[in-house]
Motif scaffolding. Sequence first.
Motif, PDB file in Angstrom:
ATOM      1  N   ARG A   7       8.405  -2.545  -4.324  1.00  0.00           N
ATOM      2  CA  ARG A   7       9.136  -1.301  -5.221  1.00  0.00           C
ATOM      3  C   ARG A   7       8.436  -0.027  -4.649  1.00  0.00           C
ATOM      4  O   ARG A   7       7.227   0.130  -4.500  1.00  0.00           O
ATOM      5  CB  ARG A   7       8.550  -1.552  -6.799  1.00  0.00           C
ATOM      6  CG  ARG A   7       9.184  -0.809  -7.710  1.00  0.00           C
ATOM      7  CD  ARG A   7       8.786  -0.795  -9.129  1.00  0.00           C
ATOM      8  NE  ARG A   7       7.527   0.131  -9.342  1.00  0.00           N
ATOM      9  CZ  ARG A   7       6.695  -0.002 -10.263  1.00  0.00           C
ATOM     10  NH1 ARG A   7       6.816  -1.154 -11.146  1.00  0.00           N
ATOM     11  NH2 ARG A   7       5.705   0.598 -10.385  1.00  0.00           N
ATOM     12  N   ARG A  18      -3.414  -4.810  -9.747  1.00  0.00           N
ATOM     13  CA  ARG A  18      -3.455  -3.656  -9.262  1.00  0.00           C
ATOM     14  C   ARG A  18      -5.104  -3.348  -9.377  1.00  0.00           C
ATOM     15  O   ARG A  18      -5.994  -3.715  -9.946  1.00  0.00           O
ATOM     16  CB  ARG A  18      -2.684  -2.584  -9.932  1.00  0.00           C
ATOM     17  CG  ARG A  18      -2.759  -2.386 -11.344  1.00  0.00           C
ATOM     18  CD  ARG A  18      -1.504  -1.626 -12.101  1.00  0.00           C
ATOM     19  NE  ARG A  18      -1.857  -1.684 -13.417  1.00  0.00           N
ATOM     20  CZ  ARG A  18      -0.483  -1.133 -14.230  1.00  0.00           C
ATOM     21  NH1 ARG A  18       0.240  -0.755 -13.639  1.00  0.00           N
ATOM     22  NH2 ARG A  18      -0.690  -1.075 -15.495  1.00  0.00           N
ATOM     23  N   ASP A  65       7.756   3.489  -5.285  1.00  0.00           N
ATOM     24  CA  ASP A  65       7.494   4.718  -6.449  1.00  0.00           C
ATOM     25  C   ASP A  65       7.740   6.055  -5.796  1.00  0.00           C
ATOM     26  O   ASP A  65       6.698   6.643  -5.630  1.00  0.00           O
ATOM     27  CB  ASP A  65       6.024   4.366  -6.980  1.00  0.00           C
ATOM     28  CG  ASP A  65       6.054   3.023  -7.840  1.00  0.00           C
ATOM     29  OD1 ASP A  65       6.909   2.285  -7.917  1.00  0.00           O
ATOM     30  OD2 ASP A  65       5.024   3.068  -8.611  1.00  0.00           O
ATOM     31  N   SER A  96       7.333   2.567 -14.212  1.00  0.00           N
ATOM     32  CA  SER A  96       6.721   1.354 -13.842  1.00  0.00           C
ATOM     33  C   SER A  96       6.994   0.436 -14.921  1.00  0.00           C
ATOM     34  O   SER A  96       7.440  -0.659 -14.651  1.00  0.00           O
ATOM     35  CB  SER A  96       5.307   1.825 -13.836  1.00  0.00           C
ATOM     36  OG  SER A  96       4.590   0.159 -13.205  1.00  0.00           O
ATOM     37  N   HIS A 131      -6.726   1.692 -12.697  1.00  0.00           N
ATOM     38  CA  HIS A 131      -5.446   1.783 -13.361  1.00  0.00           C
ATOM     39  C   HIS A 131      -5.906   1.072 -14.912  1.00  0.00           C
ATOM     40  O   HIS A 131      -4.785   0.804 -15.748  1.00  0.00           O
ATOM     41  CB  HIS A 131      -4.242   0.680 -12.912  1.00  0.00           C
ATOM     42  CG  HIS A 131      -3.618   1.782 -11.811  1.00  0.00           C
ATOM     43  ND1 HIS A 131      -2.574   2.624 -12.051  1.00  0.00           N
ATOM     44  CD2 HIS A 131      -3.609   1.229 -10.381  1.00  0.00           C
ATOM     45  CE1 HIS A 131      -2.266   3.096 -10.959  1.00  0.00           C
ATOM     46  NE2 HIS A 131      -2.794   2.444 -10.011  1.00  0.00           N
ATOM     47  N   ALA A 133       3.943  -1.712  -5.611  1.00  0.00           N
ATOM     48  CA  ALA A 133       4.626  -0.700  -5.882  1.00  0.00           C
ATOM     49  C   ALA A 133       3.790   0.492  -5.215  1.00  0.00           C
ATOM     50  O   ALA A 133       3.377   1.330  -5.996  1.00  0.00           O
ATOM     51  CB  ALA A 133       4.502  -0.416  -7.328  1.00  0.00           C
ATOM     52  N   PRO A 134       3.766   0.704  -3.863  1.00  0.00           N
ATOM     53  CA  PRO A 134       3.149   1.816  -3.345  1.00  0.00           C
ATOM     54  C   PRO A 134       4.021   3.341  -3.342  1.00  0.00           C
ATOM     55  O   PRO A 134       5.306   3.067  -3.654  1.00  0.00           O
ATOM     56  CB  PRO A 134       3.149   1.522  -2.015  1.00  0.00           C
ATOM     57  CG  PRO A 134       4.410   0.517  -1.558  1.00  0.00           C
ATOM     58  CD  PRO A 134       4.483  -0.153  -2.858  1.00  0.00           C
ATOM     59  N   SER A 135       3.331   4.395  -3.739  1.00  0.00           N
ATOM     60  CA  SER A 135       4.081   5.464  -3.573  1.00  0.00           C
ATOM     61  C   SER A 135       3.927   6.094  -2.024  1.00  0.00           C
ATOM     62  O   SER A 135       3.156   5.897  -1.389  1.00  0.00           O
ATOM     63  CB  SER A 135       3.122   6.625  -4.302  1.00  0.00           C
ATOM     64  OG  SER A 135       2.863   6.160  -5.582  1.00  0.00           O
ATOM     65  N   ARG A 145       4.982  -7.595  -7.877  1.00  0.00           N
ATOM     66  CA  ARG A 145       5.517  -6.628  -7.269  1.00  0.00           C
ATOM     67  C   ARG A 145       4.420  -5.767  -6.514  1.00  0.00           C
ATOM     68  O   ARG A 145       3.215  -5.674  -7.114  1.00  0.00           O
ATOM     69  CB  ARG A 145       6.476  -5.651  -7.794  1.00  0.00           C
ATOM     70  CG  ARG A 145       5.898  -4.510  -8.858  1.00  0.00           C
ATOM     71  CD  ARG A 145       4.776  -4.899  -9.822  1.00  0.00           C
ATOM     72  NE  ARG A 145       4.523  -3.877 -10.820  1.00  0.00           N
ATOM     73  CZ  ARG A 145       3.423  -2.943 -10.934  1.00  0.00           C
ATOM     74  NH1 ARG A 145       2.922  -2.879  -9.737  1.00  0.00           N
ATOM     75  NH2 ARG A 145       3.311  -2.079 -11.804  1.00  0.00           N
ATOM     76  N   TYR A 159       5.376   7.978 -13.316  1.00  0.00           N
ATOM     77  CA  TYR A 159       5.229   6.725 -12.866  1.00  0.00           C
ATOM     78  C   TYR A 159       4.801   5.629 -13.978  1.00  0.00           C
ATOM     79  O   TYR A 159       5.339   4.641 -14.133  1.00  0.00           O
ATOM     80  CB  TYR A 159       3.853   6.380 -11.892  1.00  0.00           C
ATOM     81  CG  TYR A 159       3.069   5.369 -12.316  1.00  0.00           C
ATOM     82  CD1 TYR A 159       3.707   4.163 -11.409  1.00  0.00           C
ATOM     83  CD2 TYR A 159       1.858   5.502 -12.956  1.00  0.00           C
ATOM     84  CE1 TYR A 159       2.687   3.009 -11.544  1.00  0.00           C
ATOM     85  CE2 TYR A 159       1.050   4.213 -13.202  1.00  0.00           C
ATOM     86  CZ  TYR A 159       1.630   3.269 -12.426  1.00  0.00           C
ATOM     87  OH  TYR A 159       0.678   2.137 -12.739  1.00  0.00           O
TER      88      TYR A 159
HETATM   89  N1  GLU Z   1       2.637   3.829  -7.296  1.00  0.00           N
HETATM   90  C1  GLU Z   1       1.424   3.144  -8.303  1.00  0.00           C
HETATM   91  C2  GLU Z   1       0.344   3.223  -7.428  1.00  0.00           C
HETATM   92  O1  GLU Z   1       0.350   3.083  -6.151  1.00  0.00           O
HETATM   93  C3  GLU Z   1       1.664   1.706  -8.631  1.00  0.00           C
HETATM   94  C4  GLU Z   1       0.367   1.351  -9.403  1.00  0.00           C
HETATM   95  C5  GLU Z   1       1.076   0.048 -10.154  1.00  0.00           C
HETATM   96  O2  GLU Z   1       0.831  -1.145  -9.511  1.00  0.00           O
HETATM   97  O3  GLU Z   1       1.420   0.157 -11.221  1.00  0.00           O
HETATM   98  O4  GLU Z   1      -0.870   3.836  -7.926  1.00  0.00           O
END
Ligand code: GLU
Length: 441
Positions: free
Chosen positions: A39, A201, A41, A187, A205, A7-9, A5, A183
């Motif tokens: 996804r 990612r 976020d 997540s 992270h 997963a952008p905010s 996935r 998150y």
């Molecule tokens: N929304 C998170 C971000 O943009 C997703 C991080 C992830 O991939 O788990 O940093």
Amino acid sequence: MTTTRFAPSPTGYIHIGNLRTALMNYLIARKAGGTFILRIDDTDPERSKEEYVDGIKQDLEWLGLHWDRIERQSLRLDQYADAADKLRDMGRFYEAFETPTELDLKRKKQLNMGKPPVYDRAALVLSDAEKDALRTERGAGVWRFKLDRERIEWADGILGDISIDAASVSDPVLIRGDGQILYTLASVVDDTEMGVTNVVRGSDHVTNTATQIQIINALGGTVPAFAHHSLLTGPQGEALSKRLGTLALRDLRESGVQPAALLSLMARLGSSDPVELHTDMADLIEGFDISRFGSAPTKFDADDLYPLTARYLAGLSLADVAEEISAAGVPDDMAAQFWDVTRENITTLKDIAPWWVMMRDGAEPQIDDEDREFVADALALLPDGAFDATTWGTWTGAVKEKTGRKGRGLFMPLRKALTGQSHGPDMSMLMPLLQTVKARE
Ligand code: GLU
């Protein structure tokens, strides 16, 4: 089945930094014949904006990174509440009431004593009566996940074997005082329930991953394979400037960068594979191997996108660019010849129109003082009638005979006089297209 996935905010547009994340997850899913989930976020209602959701989708579509499923965290709040209940029942979740200022003070004290600034779990020993009193005084507390203080280990797809001592990490806050799910919890619930098998990612992270592994295990989920790519730096290894770090894809698109150039660069940059122009996504997918990426910061130079764009454009057929050529005002019967002449001489599609303007209206001649007489003599020798592919040869032959000049001294002043530039297409090919020169006098 392999499931990844992106997963952008939706608090901004996709920028060069998170394009890598999107691309790597996409390529892994496609190479394995798996599923790629987009996804959103958006558990933060204040910062999330619909315009960014739309923008993210448009950017991914522009790049050809099609998703198989789209999910939105804001529609899954019940699932997160269930997971929170589960953690509460297990005794892994506790309410804490410290204000940000108090936490800050605690951190400073710890640092002064040379200790890591890890939350001291003071809330764990509060009695029910004390909690009630704090709740009355300060409102609902935050909910922290109680980490098991042991080493958390995983084999990272890029960083190799990672081992993090959970005792050096604060119990993460998963729910804010106002009830907003954070998150870190959302997540994990999503990755588990959506069967995500691989998570790529940014290396910012890594600590999240350590805590999330414990949360996944607590909730009975399967830990996905994690890989953390390095962060981008500027061309000299300097921290990416604010401008570059947030360089939005839409700005690059606006400046004429082609998707194939961006994808070709970003799918290989930082790996041991060479950056080459790939015009077919299938080649990018086929040749992608996450294990070939290094952990060192990756140098990114936006200027590298332009030669790749130029190469991509040079390979396009007339049909591919017919619209742009016609929009620039090139008559249909000249389009093929025009494209032949310019395709190797443009960096972006924006360069098409100026070439045509030059051919149609003539250029501001560039004539050096010492060439003034020579150019005047030469122009007087320009043949009458229609120009064709032999015109340049015949004309420069005559000029050579008259003036005795040859080589660069012969050709360059003529190119500059006719086109206003010292470089450009083959002059024999260009001559038949020079409308104004043909129609002179
Ligand atoms: N929304 C998170 C971000 O943009 C997703 C991080 C992830 O991939 O788990 O940093």
